[in-house]
Scaffold this active site. Structure first.
Site, PDB file in Angstrom:
ATOM      1  N   ARG A 410      43.226  54.039  10.021  1.00  0.00           N
ATOM      2  CA  ARG A 410      43.102  52.849   9.179  1.00  0.00           C
ATOM      3  C   ARG A 410      41.710  52.664   8.580  1.00  0.00           C
ATOM      4  O   ARG A 410      40.704  52.741   9.263  1.00  0.00           O
ATOM      5  CB  ARG A 410      43.458  51.612  10.014  1.00  0.00           C
ATOM      6  CG  ARG A 410      43.602  50.374   9.176  1.00  0.00           C
ATOM      7  CD  ARG A 410      44.038  49.210  10.026  1.00  0.00           C
ATOM      8  NE  ARG A 410      45.464  49.198  10.197  1.00  0.00           N
ATOM      9  CZ  ARG A 410      46.065  48.789  11.314  1.00  0.00           C
ATOM     10  NH1 ARG A 410      45.351  48.428  12.345  1.00  0.00           N
ATOM     11  NH2 ARG A 410      47.374  48.758  11.393  1.00  0.00           N
ATOM     12  N   HIS A 440      45.656  60.590  17.662  1.00  0.00           N
ATOM     13  CA  HIS A 440      44.404  59.914  17.995  1.00  0.00           C
ATOM     14  C   HIS A 440      43.631  60.721  19.045  1.00  0.00           C
ATOM     15  O   HIS A 440      42.542  60.342  19.443  1.00  0.00           O
ATOM     16  CB  HIS A 440      44.761  58.510  18.520  1.00  0.00           C
ATOM     17  CG  HIS A 440      43.598  57.595  18.714  1.00  0.00           C
ATOM     18  ND1 HIS A 440      43.172  57.197  19.958  1.00  0.00           N
ATOM     19  CD2 HIS A 440      42.761  57.000  17.830  1.00  0.00           C
ATOM     20  CE1 HIS A 440      42.124  56.380  19.829  1.00  0.00           C
ATOM     21  NE2 HIS A 440      41.856  56.251  18.555  1.00  0.00           N
ATOM     22  N   ARG A 569      36.237  46.177  26.978  1.00  0.00           N
ATOM     23  CA  ARG A 569      35.373  45.597  25.945  1.00  0.00           C
ATOM     24  C   ARG A 569      36.076  44.513  25.143  1.00  0.00           C
ATOM     25  O   ARG A 569      35.527  43.458  24.894  1.00  0.00           O
ATOM     26  CB  ARG A 569      34.888  46.690  24.992  1.00  0.00           C
ATOM     27  CG  ARG A 569      33.924  46.163  23.934  1.00  0.00           C
ATOM     28  CD  ARG A 569      33.671  47.152  22.827  1.00  0.00           C
ATOM     29  NE  ARG A 569      34.675  47.088  21.785  1.00  0.00           N
ATOM     30  CZ  ARG A 569      35.327  48.128  21.313  1.00  0.00           C
ATOM     31  NH1 ARG A 569      35.112  49.313  21.791  1.00  0.00           N
ATOM     32  NH2 ARG A 569      36.217  47.986  20.359  1.00  0.00           N
TER      33      ARG A 569
END
Length: 709
Positions: A410, A440, A569
Site C-alpha cells: 500500500r 509480505h 508497538r
C-alpha cells in the site's frame, strides 16, 4: 488451572481495533508533548501523528464508511458495528486534532520563538521589506506554477486532489452584479512549503507557501474582487479495490486504480478556523461531506510540513544526535560473506547495526562466478535501491534471477511498478505474487556451486529490503546456510512462482498455510506445560495484535498460569487484568526515535526455550491473507542475543507505555526504578561491540610474526 467453561471469545474481553490505533497515535503525540525530548524531535513526532492520521482516514475510516454505505451490520470482535465505530471515532479524532494543535500553538511555537525561530502565522504581519521580498519570490518562483480555477455556469467544480492543500476563495466580478463565485488554486507540492525570510543571525523567520499565495491571490483573478480566501484540504477514500481474477494484467489494473485514488469519495474536510460560512457551505455541498467529517483547524493545515522544518540547518543542538549504524562484528567491510556464513549463522540487529551486509550479500552474489541463482521477495524498496541495481547486474551477468515484487504494497504501488519493469528489462524473472495474497515475507536465497556440491545461502528478515528505512526501523536479520532452511527457501520460491507446495517443511512455517496453527500450537504447549507444573513463559514482540484466535489462546494460556509478556508497538485488541482471564498478561508499547518493527517470539518450552523471528504480526491479514514466514533462531548464542533484546525492552522505563486495566496506556512509573532507555542502550552496545572488534583486529595486526609459528 484455566476454567474450561469460560468464553474466551466474549466481546467484552476485546478492544476495538480502530480505538486501539487512536491510543497508539496518542502515544506518538505524547512524545511531541514530552518536555524531556529535544525540541526538533518533538516537531518530528507531531508531524508523524499527522501523516499517521491521514493514512488512517484514507484506509480505515474509508473502509468503515464503505461498510455503512453497503448496509453491512456485522459486529467486530469487540461487538461494535461499523456505524457505532465511526460515531465513537469521530469524537475521539476531533479530540486528538485539538490536542495536536494545542501542542503546536501553546507549546512548540513559543519554544521555537525562544530559540530564535519565528513562524509568521499570517501574511498581514509582514513588514514592508518582507512583503516586497515575498511578492518578488511569488512572481519568480510560485506564479508560473499555479493553476487558478474559477467555478461558474460554464466551468464545473474542479477535481480537488486527495491530500492536496488548496486555497478556496469567494470572488465577485469587478464589473457586474456582484454575484459571489467560487475560485480555487492548489498549493503546489512541487515547491517548498517552508520559505525562509531574510533574517538577522539568531532571529530566523519562516512563512508557509499558502500564506505567500494568499497574499498575492488577486494577481491570479485579475477581473475579480476577492471577498475572502481560506485554505482547505480534503482526504479521499484511497483503498484500492482490485478484482484480481478479473484483472488480466495486474500491472495495468493497479496503475488504473492508483489514478482513482485522486478522486475517491471525500471523507474528511479540513478548513481554517474562522472560515467564511458561505465558503464553507459551498465546499460542504460540492464535496457532499457531512458536518462530523469537517475539521476546523486553529493553525496551519497538514502538520506534516514540520518534517521539513526539522530539516532546517543550524538547529543541531535541538535534535537528537544522528545514530550511525555500526559494523556487524562477523561481517567487517571487505569480508567474503559466503565464507563468513559458512562459519555459522549471523544475526543482525538494525538500525543499531548496519544494513550494508544485506546489500553486499546481493552485490557479491551478482559478481561471484560460482553463484548460479538469486531469488528474493521485495515488498517496499527505497527510491534509489542498491539492491535493485545489484539484482539487475546479476541478471546481466547471466545469473538466474527471480524476484517477487509485491505490487499491492500500500502506497508503494507506483514505486514497485517502476522497479518491476526495470528488473524485467535487465532480464530478471519477475513474479507478481499469488492471487488474493500479499507477499509480505522477507527472504533471499542465493544458490552457489562449491567444491562439495551446491550450497544455499539464505537471508531472512523481519523488515523490508529497504536501505533507507533500515536506518529508522528496528528489525532482525539472519544469514544462514543451514541445509534445512535452504531446502525450505527453495520450496517458498517454487510455491510463489507457481509450483505446488512441498509435502513437508523443515524449519520455516508459512502463512497462510500453517503459520497460524504453528503459533496456536506453541501457545497451547505453554498452556499444557503450566497445567502440568512445568516452566511456562511467553514473551512476544510485534507491531500489532488483533487476531481473535490468537488472543483467545493467550487468554486460555494466561488463565492456566502461563506468564505472558507482550511488547506491542501499535494496535492491541487484547485487554489486561480481566479477573480469571488475563491477570497473567502484561502489554507494553515502546515509542521512541526508531520505529519498533521487529517481530520476536520466545517460548519457554518447559526449560528448553525456543526463539523465533517473523515477518508477521498476530493479525488476521498476516496469518490468513498474506505470504509470511516464521523462522527459528537455533544457535544458543544468537538465541541469547534475542532474549537480551526482549528483556531490555521489558526493562525500559523511559519510552515504555503500559496498558492498564481500564484500556488506557500510561508511561512506566519510574519511582524507585533505574532510568533505562532500551533504544539508547542498544546504540551504545552496538558501538562498544564494534570498538572491541576494532581493537581485537588491531591487536592481531600488531602481533610480531614469530608468534604465528
Amino acid at each position: 488451572m484455566g476454567d474450561t467453561k469460560k468464553d474466551y471469545r466474549n466481546p467484552a474481553y476485546y478492544a476495538n481495533r480502530e480505538m486501539s490505533w487512536i491510543l497508539f497515535n496518542h502515544r506518538v503525540l505524547s512524545e511531541a508533548r514530552d518536555k524531556n525530548i529535544p525540541l526538533f524531535e518533538r516537531l518530528k513526532f507531531l508531524s508523524i501523528t499527522a501523516s499517521n492520521l491521514d493514512e488512517f482516514f484514507m484506509i480505515r475510516i474509508a473502509a468503515l464508511k464503505d461498510m455503512v454505505n453497503a448496509g453491512y451490520t456485522k459486529t467486530d470482535i469487540a461487538g461494535l458495528t461499523a456505524g457505532e465505530q465511526l460515531k465513537e471515532l469521530n469524537a475521539r479524532i476531533h479530540e486528538m486534532v485539538e490536542l495536536q494543535y494545542s501542542t503546536y500553538n501553546r507549546s512548540l511555537i513559543p519554544l521555537l520563538e525562544s530559540h530564535g525561530l519565528h513562524v509568521i502565522k499570517k501574511h498581514e504581519q509582514l513588514s514592508k521589506a518582507d512583503g516586497a521580498f515575498i511578492d518578488s519570490y511569488f512572481e519568480d518562483n510560485v506564479y508560473p506554477v499555479l493553476t487558478p480555477m474559477a467555478v461558474d455556469s460554464s466551468r464545473p467544480f474542479p477535481l480537488i486532489r486527495n491530500k492536496s492543500l488548496n486555497l478556496g476563495a469567494l470572488v465577485t466580478k469587478k464589473e457586474g452584479e456582484g454575484e459571489l463565485e467560487f475560485a480555487t488554486v492548489q498549493v503546489p507540492s512541487v515547491l517548498p512549503r517552508v520559505v525562509e525570510l531574510p533574517s538577522e543571525p539568531g532571529n530566523r523567520r519562516i512563512i508557509l507557501l499558502e500564506e505567500i499565495i494568499e497574499r498575492n491571490i488577486h494577481k491570479l483573478f485579475l477581473n475579480y474582487d476577492i471577498i475572502c480566501v481560506h485554505p482547505f484540504r480534503i482526504m479521499r477514500n484511497a483503498d484500492l479495490t482490485i478484482d484480481e481474477d478479473e484483472a488480466a494484467d495486474l500491472l495495468k489494473e493497479i496503475e488504473k486504480q492508483i489514478k482513482k485514488r485522486q478522486w475517491g469519495e471525500a471523507i474528511r474536510l479540513e478548513v481554517e478556523a474562522g472560515i467564511d460560512k458561505r465558503l464553507l457551505k459551498f465546499l460542504r455541498e460540492e464535496l457532499s461531506i457531512h458536518q462530523e467529517s469537517i475539521y476546523t483547524i486553529d493553525g496551519p493545515l497538514d502538520l506534516t510540513f514540520l518534517m521539513k522544518m526539522y530539516g532546517l540547518e543550524g538547529f543541531e543542538d535541538l535534535k537528537t544526535p544522528v545514530h550511525v549504524p555500526q559494523p556487524v562484528p562477523e561481517l567487517p567491510a571487505g569480508t567474503d560473506i559466503f565464507e563468513a556464513v559458512r562459519k555459522g549463522d549471523i544475526l543482525l540487529h538494525h538500525p543499531y547495526q548496519t544494513f550494508t551486509p544485506v546489500v553486499e550479500f546481493i552485490r557479491q552474489a551478482a559478481k561471484d562466478e560460482n553463484v548460479l541463482a538469486i531469488k528474493q521477495t521485495l515488498y517496499r524498496v527505497s527510491g534509489n535501491s542498491p539492491i535493485i541495481s545489484a539484482l539487475a547486474q546479476a541478471a546481466e551477468n547471466g545469473k538466474q534471477v527471480s524476484v517477487l515484487v509485491e505490487l499491492k504494497a500500500r502506497f508503494d504501488e507506483e514505486n514497485n511498478i517502476v522497479w518491476a519493469r526495470m528488473l524485467e528489462k535487465a532480464g530478471c524473472h519477475v513474479i507478481y505474487g499469488l492471487v488474493g495474497l500479499k507477499t509480505h515475507s522477507k527472504i533471499t536465497l542465493v544458490v552457489r556451486r562449491e567444491e562439495d556440491g551446491i550450497r544455499r545461502y539464505v537471508h531472512l528478515g523481519t523488515g523490508n529490503y529497504n536501505d533507507a528505512t533500515a536506518k529508522l526501523y528496528t528489525d532482525i536479520g539472519l544469514f544462514t546456510c543451514s541445509d534445512a532452511i535452504g531446502e525450505d527457501a527453495t520450496a517458498v520460491f517454487n510455491m510463489l512462482s507457481g509450483y505446488s507446495e512441498p509435502l513437508h517443511w523443515n524449519r520455516l512455517a508459512l502463512a497462510p498455510l500453517w503459520l497460524k496453527d504453528r503459533f496456536l500450537y506453541l501457545i497451547d504447549r505453554e498452556r499444557r506445560n503450566a497445567a502440568e507444573g512445568r516452566e511456562a513463559h511467553i514473551i512476544a514482540k510485534m507491531n500489532s495484535l488483533c487476531d481473535p484466535d490468537v488472543i483467545a489462546a493467550l487468554y486460555e494460556a494466561g488463565s492456566a498460569g502461563v506468564k505472558i509478556e507482550l511488547i506491542i508497538r501499535g494496535i492491541c485488541c487484547l485487554k489486561v487484568g480481566i479477573p480469571g482471564v488475563s491477570e497473567n498478561i502484561t502489554v507494553r508499547s515502546i515509542v521512541g526515535n526508531f520505529l519498533e518493527h521487529s517481530r520476536i517470539f520466545y517460548f519457554e518450552n518447559g526449560g528448553c526455550p525456543e526463539v523465533y523471528c517473523s515477518s508477521a504480526d498476530w493479525m488476521p491479514r498476516n496469518l490468513e491473507r498474506r505470504v509470511e514466514i516464521l523462522f527459528p533462531v537455533e544457535q544458543e548464542e544468537l538465541k541469547a542475543k534475542l532474549l537480551h533484546i526482549l528483556q531490555s525492552q521489558l526493562r525500559d522505563t523511559v519510552k515504555a507505555h503500559l496498558l492498564t486495566k481500564d484500556g488506557t496506556y500510561e508511561k512506566v512509573d519510574r519511582r524507585g526504578k533505574e532510568s533505562y532507555h532500551s533504544q539508547e542502550a542498544f546504540c551504545l552496545e552496538a558501538a562498544e561491540l564494534a570498538e572491541e572488534c576494532k581493537e581485537e583486529e588491531n591487536r592481531r595486526v600488531f602481533i610480531p610474526e614469530r608468534h604465528h609459528e
